[in-house]
Structures are given as structure tokens and as C-alpha cells.
Design a protein around this motif. Structure first.
Motif, mmCIF file in Angstrom:
data_model
loop_
_atom_site.group_PDB
_atom_site.id
_atom_site.type_symbol
_atom_site.label_atom_id
_atom_site.label_comp_id
_atom_site.label_asym_id
_atom_site.label_seq_id
_atom_site.Cartn_x
_atom_site.Cartn_y
_atom_site.Cartn_z
ATOM 1 N N GLY A 17 0.723 -1.145 -0.046
ATOM 2 C CA GLY A 17 -0.018 0.088 0.027
ATOM 3 C C GLY A 17 1.024 1.453 0.107
ATOM 4 N N LEU A 18 0.260 2.581 -0.387
ATOM 5 C CA LEU A 18 0.720 3.734 -0.182
ATOM 6 C C LEU A 18 -0.092 4.662 0.510
ATOM 7 C CD1 LEU A 18 2.213 4.416 -3.761
ATOM 8 C CD2 LEU A 18 3.637 4.132 -1.703
ATOM 9 N N TYR A 19 0.357 5.522 1.490
ATOM 10 C CA TYR A 19 -0.349 6.188 2.500
ATOM 11 C C TYR A 19 -0.033 7.444 2.487
ATOM 12 C CZ TYR A 19 -1.355 1.360 3.617
ATOM 13 O OH TYR A 19 -1.580 -0.043 3.437
ATOM 14 N N ILE A 20 -0.934 8.482 2.473
ATOM 15 C CA ILE A 20 -0.677 9.982 2.439
ATOM 16 C C ILE A 20 -1.423 10.580 3.682
ATOM 17 C CG2 ILE A 20 -0.583 12.046 1.223
ATOM 18 C CD1 ILE A 20 -0.890 10.473 -1.493
ATOM 19 N N PRO A 21 -0.920 10.523 4.883
ATOM 20 C CA PRO A 21 -1.439 11.153 6.088
ATOM 21 C C PRO A 21 -2.097 12.457 5.790
ATOM 22 C CG PRO A 21 0.704 10.492 6.551
ATOM 23 C CD PRO A 21 0.594 10.397 5.120
ATOM 24 N N GLY A 22 -3.405 12.444 6.488
ATOM 25 C CA GLY A 22 -4.192 13.652 6.247
ATOM 26 C C GLY A 22 -5.085 13.654 5.067
ATOM 27 N N GLU A 23 -4.708 12.725 4.138
ATOM 28 C CA GLU A 23 -5.387 12.926 2.808
ATOM 29 C C GLU A 23 -6.236 11.507 2.513
ATOM 30 O OE1 GLU A 23 -3.603 14.616 -0.655
ATOM 31 O OE2 GLU A 23 -1.919 15.483 0.649
ATOM 32 N N PHE A 24 -5.275 10.454 2.000
ATOM 33 C CA PHE A 24 -5.877 9.086 1.759
ATOM 34 C C PHE A 24 -4.930 8.149 1.704
ATOM 35 C CE2 PHE A 24 -4.762 10.873 -2.113
ATOM 36 C CZ PHE A 24 -4.405 9.706 -2.966
ATOM 37 N N GLY A 25 -5.095 6.779 1.488
ATOM 38 C CA GLY A 25 -4.367 5.707 1.584
ATOM 39 C C GLY A 25 -5.095 4.605 0.530
ATOM 40 N N VAL A 26 -4.107 3.957 -0.232
ATOM 41 C CA VAL A 26 -4.648 2.904 -1.135
ATOM 42 C C VAL A 26 -3.976 1.708 -0.733
ATOM 43 C CG1 VAL A 26 -4.373 2.295 -3.585
ATOM 44 C CG2 VAL A 26 -5.120 4.616 -3.051
ATOM 45 N N ARG A 27 -4.497 0.508 -0.576
ATOM 46 C CA ARG A 27 -4.209 -0.779 -0.436
ATOM 47 C C ARG A 27 -4.879 -1.733 -1.356
ATOM 48 N NH1 ARG A 27 -4.061 -0.914 4.775
ATOM 49 N NH2 ARG A 27 -5.847 -2.250 5.371
ATOM 50 N N LEU A 28 -4.289 -2.502 -2.316
ATOM 51 C CA LEU A 28 -4.664 -3.732 -2.870
ATOM 52 C C LEU A 28 -3.887 -4.681 -2.292
ATOM 53 C CD1 LEU A 28 -4.620 -2.169 -6.552
ATOM 54 C CD2 LEU A 28 -6.599 -2.182 -4.950
ATOM 55 N N GLU A 29 -4.701 -5.967 -2.146
ATOM 56 C CA GLU A 29 -4.177 -6.974 -1.436
ATOM 57 C C GLU A 29 -4.816 -8.423 -1.964
ATOM 58 O OE1 GLU A 29 -3.697 -9.243 3.072
ATOM 59 O OE2 GLU A 29 -5.054 -7.628 2.726
ATOM 60 N N ASP A 30 -3.915 -9.164 -2.611
ATOM 61 C CA ASP A 30 -4.321 -10.555 -2.917
ATOM 62 C C ASP A 30 -3.249 -11.449 -2.474
ATOM 63 O OD1 ASP A 30 -6.490 -9.887 -5.423
ATOM 64 O OD2 ASP A 30 -5.034 -8.275 -5.509
ATOM 65 N N CYS A 31 -3.829 -12.681 -2.146
ATOM 66 C CA CYS A 31 -2.847 -13.764 -1.803
ATOM 67 C C CYS A 31 -2.202 -14.646 -2.963
ATOM 68 C CB CYS A 31 -3.728 -14.458 -0.501
ATOM 69 S SG CYS A 31 -3.952 -13.524 0.900
ATOM 70 N N LEU A 32 -1.134 -15.141 -2.906
ATOM 71 C CA LEU A 32 -0.758 -15.965 -3.650
ATOM 72 C C LEU A 32 -0.008 -17.129 -3.047
ATOM 73 C CD1 LEU A 32 2.819 -15.417 -3.421
ATOM 74 C CD2 LEU A 32 2.102 -13.512 -4.526
ATOM 75 N N TYR A 33 0.315 -17.995 -3.991
ATOM 76 C CA TYR A 33 1.024 -19.439 -3.353
ATOM 77 C C TYR A 33 2.143 -19.503 -4.308
ATOM 78 C CZ TYR A 33 -1.626 -22.170 -6.685
ATOM 79 O OH TYR A 33 -2.348 -22.522 -7.612
ATOM 80 N N MET A 34 3.100 -20.205 -3.844
ATOM 81 C CA MET A 34 4.290 -20.412 -4.680
ATOM 82 C C MET A 34 4.383 -22.091 -5.353
ATOM 83 S SD MET A 34 6.050 -17.891 -4.357
ATOM 84 C CE MET A 34 7.702 -18.353 -5.383
ATOM 85 N N THR A 35 4.316 -22.016 -6.573
ATOM 86 C CA THR A 35 4.601 -23.275 -7.346
ATOM 87 C C THR A 35 6.034 -23.534 -7.371
ATOM 88 O OG1 THR A 35 4.521 -22.811 -9.499
ATOM 89 C CG2 THR A 35 2.481 -22.798 -8.251
ATOM 90 N N ASP A 36 6.398 -24.664 -8.128
ATOM 91 C CA ASP A 36 7.811 -24.806 -8.534
ATOM 92 C C ASP A 36 8.223 -24.004 -9.549
ATOM 93 O OD1 ASP A 36 6.541 -26.320 -10.297
ATOM 94 O OD2 ASP A 36 7.508 -28.098 -10.095
ATOM 95 N N LYS A 37 7.315 -23.461 -10.276
ATOM 96 C CA LYS A 37 7.685 -22.551 -11.263
ATOM 97 C C LYS A 37 7.624 -21.038 -10.997
ATOM 98 C CE LYS A 37 6.069 -25.675 -14.740
ATOM 99 N NZ LYS A 37 5.866 -26.785 -14.119
ATOM 100 N N GLY A 38 7.117 -20.579 -9.698
ATOM 101 C CA GLY A 38 6.914 -19.250 -9.290
ATOM 102 C C GLY A 38 5.517 -18.948 -8.564
ATOM 103 N N PRO A 39 5.181 -17.805 -8.305
ATOM 104 C CA PRO A 39 3.783 -17.340 -7.795
ATOM 105 C C PRO A 39 2.634 -17.728 -8.610
ATOM 106 C CG PRO A 39 5.023 -15.274 -8.546
ATOM 107 C CD PRO A 39 6.027 -16.517 -8.667
ATOM 108 N N THR A 40 1.489 -17.837 -7.949
ATOM 109 C CA THR A 40 0.213 -17.827 -8.685
ATOM 110 C C THR A 40 -0.756 -17.473 -7.757
ATOM 111 O OG1 THR A 40 0.549 -19.995 -9.966
ATOM 112 C CG2 THR A 40 -1.421 -19.275 -9.372
ATOM 113 N N TYR A 41 -1.608 -16.595 -8.065
ATOM 114 C CA TYR A 41 -2.641 -15.850 -7.254
ATOM 115 C C TYR A 41 -3.954 -16.790 -7.028
ATOM 116 C CZ TYR A 41 -0.948 -11.025 -7.580
ATOM 117 O OH TYR A 41 -0.051 -9.944 -7.530
#
Length: 434
Positions: free
Chosen positions: A388-412
């Protein structure tokens, strides 16, 4: 405001409206999804899931005992919590009366509990039949010592997780002074950190519940709604969809600039930045999804910050390679944010928390995408991706998605949204052959 404050909510009488009501415009445009019509009730979508089997729990015990042998640990004492549930199925709580799971390096597990609690403990115990009891005037630690002696253990090393309370460690030290106290994490994390296909499928279903609940809640947002109203709506929707232990953090306007909010009361108004962070569990496995949207027309500043956070997720995802130390994912995001003019560390405006956390039976568990974490990424590990990114006194943005690791890399589990005007994202179907 506590992110993990669970609400008990009524779940009757809600119906699924169109995914986004016409009066609600994200980023200044109207949007629709393929969600069911307003005549379709919210129904349990978890009925096709199965809890962890006895066979899988036996395999967990066997793996734990192999790790104990490798680390020369003779026994583990596990207090109530995720690890006790993970190995035995026992779902209990911590009090001044000790209930503990004993895992010896060789032999059968045992549970020690107060005499009057035995019938209740047996209700959730999934394997094993050695339940030892102690009476109110007796020492539970002496009973644990007898269990260990019956497995041929009178010395050596006994492992405790770092959350075990002092009086338990002290009591065992007195009851078995010849035993050395050591950390249990090489064993418990060595098992729990790497998810099986069954565990991943349960986490996937929990994420499906939460994402569907978001689709419903987005359709119901109205000017003047309070944070509590939106939290109640989100928790109720998740419960109707089959999630348990539902929770939601709702941050509006300048409160969105603080990752876990403030005590100040906020209501939705034209142009409000709305940050929602929510999750649930399915058969004990967690989801955790955050979404940031705007009620009405978004300013160019909000749009720009949202796009930067979305790219931050891409940076983290690309950095999450098999064998890479987990901390380097956080490093990559901070290097990107620095190029955009934000602080390289944790100062605000910027990213004041880690890029992500481990997740499984607990919403937050080791290891994390955080500076200095040297644990290499490996298949079966699961993380949130939330730079996330947060600007005190104004607003913040957070996007959150979980992933898991395969032997080839991450997958959501859930694919992040691509633009502020379509803030939901989508579920990714998987077969979990990691």
C-alpha cells in the motif's frame, strides 16, 4: 480500530443486488460484472469442500517427527492455537488451566487437559486416543512428564513455540529439569509453512467467498453509510456465502491513510476513498483481500496513487521467484516506490508496513515479505501481496491479493483489479498441483 476484531452478525434476509449499483461510479465511470441478479440470494458456496482428513493429519505428525529427529528434538509441547489444530484437530483456548498437545519424536501423540474438560476436548480430537487428565489440585506438568516418560523421554530437548506462556515453560522446567528448552519452530513452521493441495484448495475457497462478498457489498454502498454499516454488510455477506470467523476493516476518507484506521467516525460522501480489508476462513484456512475504490468521481491524484500501488503488486509478484530470499520481494517494491518519489524506508507518505505476510490457518503467520527476511521462497508457501501507499491527512490505497508458490513461481488465488474503474478483480481457477 483492530483489523482482527471479529463481529457476530445476523445473516438473514440479504439478497444479491447487481454487482455495482448505477448510482455508484468508480473512477468516474459505471461498471457492471457477471454477478448474479438481484433475485438471487446469497447462498453457501462452501458445501463442496471437505475438512482436513485423518490421513493428512497422520502425515503431518510423521513429517513433524522426521523434523524432530533431524533437529534432535525429543518432544514438543504445543498450547492451544493453530498448531494444535493443525496436528490434532483440537480446537481449544488458552486459560490458566493447561491443555496441551504432546508430540514425541517416536510414538503416539497425547493430549493433557483438566479432568472436566476431557469430553469437550474429545469432540474435536481427530486422531489418537491418549488423553491424560489432571485434577484441580494436581500439577498438569507432572502429568506431561508422565506422558513423556511413558514414551521413554526423561531427558534431551523439548520444543516450545515462541507464543507459549512463561508459566508453561517454567512448569515444565521444574517437572523435567534434565530436559533442555529449545524452539519448536523448526518443526512446526517446517510443516505449516508449506501447504498441501488440500490446504490450498480450502484457502482458494475462502478467497472465493471474500471476493463474492465484495461484489455484493460494492453494489450496496450508499452516501452517508458509516464504517460500521459497511463492516456489518461485509461480514454478513461472507457468513451467508459459507465463511466463518469473518472480519472486515472499513476505512473511509482520510482514515484510509492509516493501515489499520483510527477511532474517528467516517461516512461515505461524494469522492470518498473507501479502503476495505476483509477475510474469512473455510475449515480453518484463511482469506485476506483488500480493495480500494472511490464513491463517485476519483481525483487524478487518487487515480495515480492507485495505479502506482497496482504496479507495486506487479513488482512484488515478479520478484517472488523460487529460491529468492523473501525479504528481496519487499526490497524490490521499495526500490520501485523510491523511483516514484516515496521514501526508501518506512516513512510517510509511502509504504509504512511490510509488502506482505505469510498466511494459512492464521491470517498472519511466518514468513513475511519484509526487509531482512532470508528464508528462501519455496513451493507451497503462501503470502499476501499488499504494498500500500499512504498519505497522512489525505488518503491511502491498499490492494491485497494472496498468492502461493509453485515450483515455477507465484500464482494468485485472486487476480488483482487492473484499474480503479473496475475495482473487484477476479477469482483464478486452479487445480493446485504444486
Amino acid at each position: 480500530m483492530n483489523k482482527r476484531h471479529f463481529l457476530k452478525l445476523a445473516t438473514a434476509g440479504m439478497a444479491l443486488a447487481p454487482a455495482l449499483a448505477p448510482k455508484l461510479a468508480f473512477g468516474g465511470t459505471h461498471h457492471s460484472t457477471s454477478a448474479p441478479s438481484d433475485k438471487t440470494p446469497l447462498t453457501d458456496i462452501t458445501l463442496d469442500t471437505q475438512p482436513i482428513s485423518v490421513a493428512e493429519r497422520k502425515a503431518r505428525i510423521s513429517k513433524a517427527q522426521d523434523l524432530m529427529a533431524a533437529h534432535k528434538i525429543d518432544a514438543l509441547l504445543i498450547e492451544p492455537g493453530a498448531a494444535m489444530d493443525y496436528f490434532s484437530g483440537v480446537q481449544w483456548w488458552r486459560s490458566e488451566r493447561l491443555t496441551a498437545l504432546i508430540i514425541p519424536q517416536k510414538g503416539d501423540i497425547a493430549v493433557v487437559t483438566p479432568f472436566f474438560e476431557k469430553p469437550s476436548v474429545l469432540e474435536s480430537l481427530k486422531l489418537g486416543d491418549d488423553v491424560r487428565v489432571w485434577q484441580e489440585h494436581e500439577s498438569p506438568f507432572e502429568v506431561v512428564a508422565k506422558v513423556l516418560k511413558s514414551r521413554g523421554i526423561t531427558g534431551g530437548k523439548i520444543g516450545f513455540e515462541n507464543t507459549v506462556r512463561y508459566f508453561v515453560v517454567s512448569g515444565m522446567s521444574n517437572a523435567l529439569p534434565a530436559m533442555e528448552i529449545v524452539p519448536a519452530e523448526p518443526v512446526t513452521l517446517g510443516c505449516r509453512m508449506y501447504k498441501t493441495a488440500t490446504e490450498l484448495s480450502l484457502m482458494h475457497k475462502a478467497n472465493e467467498v471474500t471476493l463474492n462478498a465484495y461484489a455484493y457489498v460494492f453494489s450496496q454502498l450508499k452516501e452517508g453509510m458509516s464504517q460500521q454499516e459497511v463492516k456489518a454488510l461485509m461480514n454478513s455477506a461472507q457468513a451467508q456465502l459459507g465463511g466463518s470467523n469473518t472480519w472486515c476493516l472499513a476505512l473511509f476518507n482520510d482514515a484510509s491513510a492509516y493501515p489499520h484506521g483510527t477511532n474517528a467516525q467516517q461516512r461515505i460522501r461524494e469522492g470518498s476513498v473507501i479502503l476495505l480489508d476483509s477475510g474469512c476462513s473455510v475449515h480453518g484456512y484463511q482469506s485476506d483481500i483488500s480493495r480500494t475504490l472511490v464513491f463517485g468521481k476519483a481525483s487524478q491524484q487518487v487515480e495515480d496513487v492507485w495505479n502506482t500501488v497496482r504496479e507495486g503488486q506487479n513488482v512484488a509478484f515478479a520478484a517472488a521467484k523460487i529460491g529468492t530470499p523473501a525479504g528481496q520481494v519487499d526490497d524490490a517494491v521499495r526500490a520501485f516506490y523510491t523511483s516514484k518519489g516515496y521514501d526508501k524506508d518506512y516513512a510517510l507518505p509511502g509504504l509504512s508496513h511490510r509488502t506482505g505476510h505469510g498466511i494459512g490457518m492464521e491470517g498472519h503467520e511466518s514468513v513475511n515479505f519484509v526487509r531482512g527476511e532470508t528464508t528462501p521462497l519455496n513451493k507451497g508457501m503462501c503470502f499476501s501481496n499488499e504494498p500500500g501507499l499512504y498519505i497522512p491527512g489525505e488518503f491511502g490505497v491498499r490492494l491485497e491479493d494472496c498468492l502461493y508458490m509453485t515450483d515455477k513461481g507465484p500464482t494468485y488465488f485472486t487476480e488483482p483489479p487492473e484499474r480503479l474503474s473496475a475495482p473487484l478483480g477476479r477469482l483464478i481457477k486452479q487445480n493446485f498441483s504444486i
